[in-house]
Design a protein around this motif. Structure first.
Motif, PDB file in Angstrom:
ATOM      1  N   GLU A 241      50.360 -48.246 -13.213  1.00  0.00           N
ATOM      2  CA  GLU A 241      50.203 -48.238 -14.677  1.00  0.00           C
ATOM      3  C   GLU A 241      48.816 -48.763 -15.071  1.00  0.00           C
ATOM      4  O   GLU A 241      48.142 -48.177 -15.906  1.00  0.00           O
ATOM      5  N   GLN A 242      48.414 -49.863 -14.447  1.00  0.00           N
ATOM      6  CA  GLN A 242      47.080 -50.420 -14.715  1.00  0.00           C
ATOM      7  C   GLN A 242      46.008 -49.414 -14.307  1.00  0.00           C
ATOM      8  O   GLN A 242      45.005 -49.246 -14.993  1.00  0.00           O
ATOM      9  N   ALA A 243      46.246 -48.737 -13.195  1.00  0.00           N
ATOM     10  CA  ALA A 243      45.258 -47.768 -12.696  1.00  0.00           C
ATOM     11  C   ALA A 243      45.124 -46.584 -13.664  1.00  0.00           C
ATOM     12  O   ALA A 243      44.016 -46.128 -13.946  1.00  0.00           O
ATOM     13  N   ARG A 244      46.250 -46.115 -14.193  1.00  0.00           N
ATOM     14  CA  ARG A 244      46.185 -45.005 -15.159  1.00  0.00           C
ATOM     15  C   ARG A 244      45.411 -45.433 -16.408  1.00  0.00           C
ATOM     16  O   ARG A 244      44.584 -44.692 -16.918  1.00  0.00           O
TER      17      ARG A 244
ATOM     18  N   ARG B 229      41.782 -45.502 -15.657  1.00  0.00           N
ATOM     19  CA  ARG B 229      41.238 -44.136 -15.571  1.00  0.00           C
ATOM     20  C   ARG B 229      41.019 -43.568 -16.966  1.00  0.00           C
ATOM     21  O   ARG B 229      39.994 -42.957 -17.250  1.00  0.00           O
ATOM     22  N   GLU B 230      41.985 -43.814 -17.870  1.00  0.00           N
ATOM     23  CA  GLU B 230      41.849 -43.315 -19.246  1.00  0.00           C
ATOM     24  C   GLU B 230      40.643 -43.934 -19.953  1.00  0.00           C
ATOM     25  O   GLU B 230      40.015 -43.300 -20.784  1.00  0.00           O
ATOM     26  N   ARG B 231      40.340 -45.162 -19.594  1.00  0.00           N
ATOM     27  CA  ARG B 231      39.171 -45.826 -20.202  1.00  0.00           C
ATOM     28  C   ARG B 231      37.870 -45.383 -19.539  1.00  0.00           C
ATOM     29  O   ARG B 231      36.794 -45.804 -19.903  1.00  0.00           O
ATOM     30  N   GLY B 232      38.007 -44.554 -18.497  1.00  0.00           N
ATOM     31  CA  GLY B 232      36.817 -44.089 -17.778  1.00  0.00           C
ATOM     32  C   GLY B 232      36.264 -45.113 -16.813  1.00  0.00           C
ATOM     33  O   GLY B 232      35.106 -45.050 -16.410  1.00  0.00           O
ATOM     34  N   GLU B 233      37.089 -46.095 -16.431  1.00  0.00           N
ATOM     35  CA  GLU B 233      36.623 -47.133 -15.499  1.00  0.00           C
ATOM     36  C   GLU B 233      36.675 -46.625 -14.052  1.00  0.00           C
ATOM     37  O   GLU B 233      37.444 -45.718 -13.736  1.00  0.00           O
ATOM     38  N   THR B 234      35.868 -47.245 -13.223  1.00  0.00           N
ATOM     39  CA  THR B 234      35.892 -46.877 -11.807  1.00  0.00           C
ATOM     40  C   THR B 234      36.491 -47.990 -10.951  1.00  0.00           C
ATOM     41  O   THR B 234      36.509 -47.913  -9.734  1.00  0.00           O
ATOM     42  N   ALA B 235      36.976 -49.045 -11.611  1.00  0.00           N
ATOM     43  CA  ALA B 235      37.517 -50.175 -10.834  1.00  0.00           C
ATOM     44  C   ALA B 235      38.629 -50.883 -11.588  1.00  0.00           C
ATOM     45  O   ALA B 235      38.611 -50.954 -12.814  1.00  0.00           O
ATOM     46  N   LEU B 236      39.581 -51.372 -10.813  1.00  0.00           N
ATOM     47  CA  LEU B 236      40.584 -52.305 -11.324  1.00  0.00           C
ATOM     48  C   LEU B 236      40.163 -53.667 -10.803  1.00  0.00           C
ATOM     49  O   LEU B 236      40.127 -53.895  -9.590  1.00  0.00           O
ATOM     50  N   ARG B 237      39.838 -54.573 -11.690  1.00  0.00           N
ATOM     51  CA  ARG B 237      39.263 -55.857 -11.252  1.00  0.00           C
ATOM     52  C   ARG B 237      40.333 -56.938 -11.145  1.00  0.00           C
ATOM     53  O   ARG B 237      41.119 -57.140 -12.077  1.00  0.00           O
TER      54      ARG B 237
ATOM     55  N   PHE C 118      44.742 -42.749  -6.484  1.00  0.00           N
ATOM     56  CA  PHE C 118      43.670 -43.061  -7.448  1.00  0.00           C
ATOM     57  C   PHE C 118      42.338 -43.107  -6.694  1.00  0.00           C
ATOM     58  O   PHE C 118      41.684 -44.161  -6.606  1.00  0.00           O
ATOM     59  N   PRO C 119      41.921 -41.933  -6.167  1.00  0.00           N
ATOM     60  CA  PRO C 119      40.772 -41.945  -5.251  1.00  0.00           C
ATOM     61  C   PRO C 119      39.459 -42.386  -5.890  1.00  0.00           C
ATOM     62  O   PRO C 119      38.551 -42.811  -5.190  1.00  0.00           O
ATOM     63  N   HIS C 120      39.360 -42.285  -7.212  1.00  0.00           N
ATOM     64  CA  HIS C 120      38.078 -42.647  -7.840  1.00  0.00           C
ATOM     65  C   HIS C 120      38.049 -44.087  -8.339  1.00  0.00           C
ATOM     66  O   HIS C 120      37.133 -44.504  -9.034  1.00  0.00           O
ATOM     67  N   LEU C 121      39.092 -44.810  -8.003  1.00  0.00           N
ATOM     68  CA  LEU C 121      39.198 -46.187  -8.497  1.00  0.00           C
ATOM     69  C   LEU C 121      39.080 -47.174  -7.343  1.00  0.00           C
ATOM     70  O   LEU C 121      39.732 -47.007  -6.312  1.00  0.00           O
ATOM     71  N   GLY C 122      38.232 -48.181  -7.526  1.00  0.00           N
ATOM     72  CA  GLY C 122      38.132 -49.248  -6.518  1.00  0.00           C
ATOM     73  C   GLY C 122      38.980 -50.442  -6.945  1.00  0.00           C
ATOM     74  O   GLY C 122      39.429 -50.520  -8.089  1.00  0.00           O
ATOM     75  N   LEU C 123      39.197 -51.362  -6.007  1.00  0.00           N
ATOM     76  CA  LEU C 123      39.956 -52.580  -6.326  1.00  0.00           C
ATOM     77  C   LEU C 123      39.131 -53.800  -5.895  1.00  0.00           C
ATOM     78  O   LEU C 123      39.429 -54.440  -4.886  1.00  0.00           O
TER      79      LEU C 123
END
Ligand code: SAM
Length: 273
Positions: free
Chosen positions: A92-95, A98-106, A133-138
């Protein structure tokens, strides 16, 4: 130092450090051993002599404060929390990210001990969620007041016992083993920023999507110190960001701005925007 003498001493000393005795009751052995060693090193006979010593040497309070850090941790501790994160809350946080156009979940692991919590998060992300979520880093900021704890975290090698709650497949994927030691592989170390910080004085810069503050502030600190730390964590948390507490912890009674999304696992969401 005998247990009863140590209990008397701690009940006197802890409030002066803004720490709370009930948090230490079950785990006092670790602190009592250190205090006993310190008395021997100083050539003091008992708690009364140590009290007098503290009175005459104010700098000793810093030493005592450091001796009061409980350092117990393990991988996948209270696994239900991580399972809930993995199943619904992180996706849910990742979605949202992504909607905000972010590339990371911090994320921030506060009081990270020897890194068990931060690495667990990294393992579940890389094993289970990264492919969705391949475009998102953690990226994870992991802080602890104890320098030696952070040295162990950076080294990333553990006895089998601290891994015993992790599924075997994850152990095989995330660790290499030799000489009875399990060392975390390079891919799982990437993106973790280890910092020596005292949470009473310093907070890493947010905004964070997820803060894990388990088995530290809300167990060991007194109520005013809990509130002060919580205020800074709240500032560092993004709206709808998650705050995870330890299994037996709860936010101070009059806390506003959070909703309890999982009462059993003590997971709160920031609602005030
Ligand atoms: C009981 S461990 C909890 C580790 C992990 N969060 C967990 O739940 O498994 C508490 C950690 O907080 C650290 N700690 C204690 N006081 C601290 C402080 N004032 N600031 C930052 N870290 C602190 C200790 O060194 C220890 O590593």
């Amino acid at each position: 130092m005998k247990d009863t003498a140590c209990v008397d001493f701690l009940q006197w000393a802890l409030p002066k450090l803004h720490l709370r005795w009930p948090g230490f009751r079950k785990v006092r052995g670790q602190v009592c051993k250190r205090v006993g060693r310190r008395l021997r090193a100083l050539g003091l006979d008992d708690g009364a002599a140590y009290r007098a010593y503290l009175g005459a040497h104010p700098a000793e309070w810093e030493v005592l404060d450091a001796m009061c850090r409980i350092t117990i941790s393990r991988f996948y501790r209270d696994r239900g929390v991580f399972d809930r994160l993995r199943a619904t809350l992180l996706p849910e946080q990742a979605r949202r990210a992504r909607e905000r156009g972010e590339t990371a979940l911090r994320c921030w692991s506060a009081g990270c001990a020897s890194g068990e919590e931060a690495y667990t998060l990294k393992i579940l992300w890389l094993q289970d969620l990264q492919s969705r979520f391949p475009h998102l880093g953690l990226p994870i900021t992991a802080t602890d007041a104890g320098g030696p704890m952070l040295e162990r975290a950076r080294r990333g090698c553990y006895p089998k016992g601290s891994l015993k709650e992790l599924p075997e497949a994850w152990i095989d994927a995330a660790f290499s083993s030799s000489d009875n030691e399990y060392c975390i592989r390079a891919a799982y170390r990437k993106g973790i920023d280890w910092r020596e910080q005292d949470i009473r004085r310093t907070t890493p810069e947010g905004p964070f999507d997820l803060i894990l503050c388990r088995n530290l502030v809300f167990t060991y600190f007194d109520a005013p110190l809990q509130r002060a730390c919580l205020a800074r964590m709240t500032d560092g948390l993004r709206p709808h960001g998650l705050l995870l507490l330890g299994k037996h912890e709860t936010l101070p009674e009059d806390t506003a701005g959070f909703t309890l999304v999982d009462a059993h696992h003590r997971i709160y969401e920031k609602i005030r925007v």
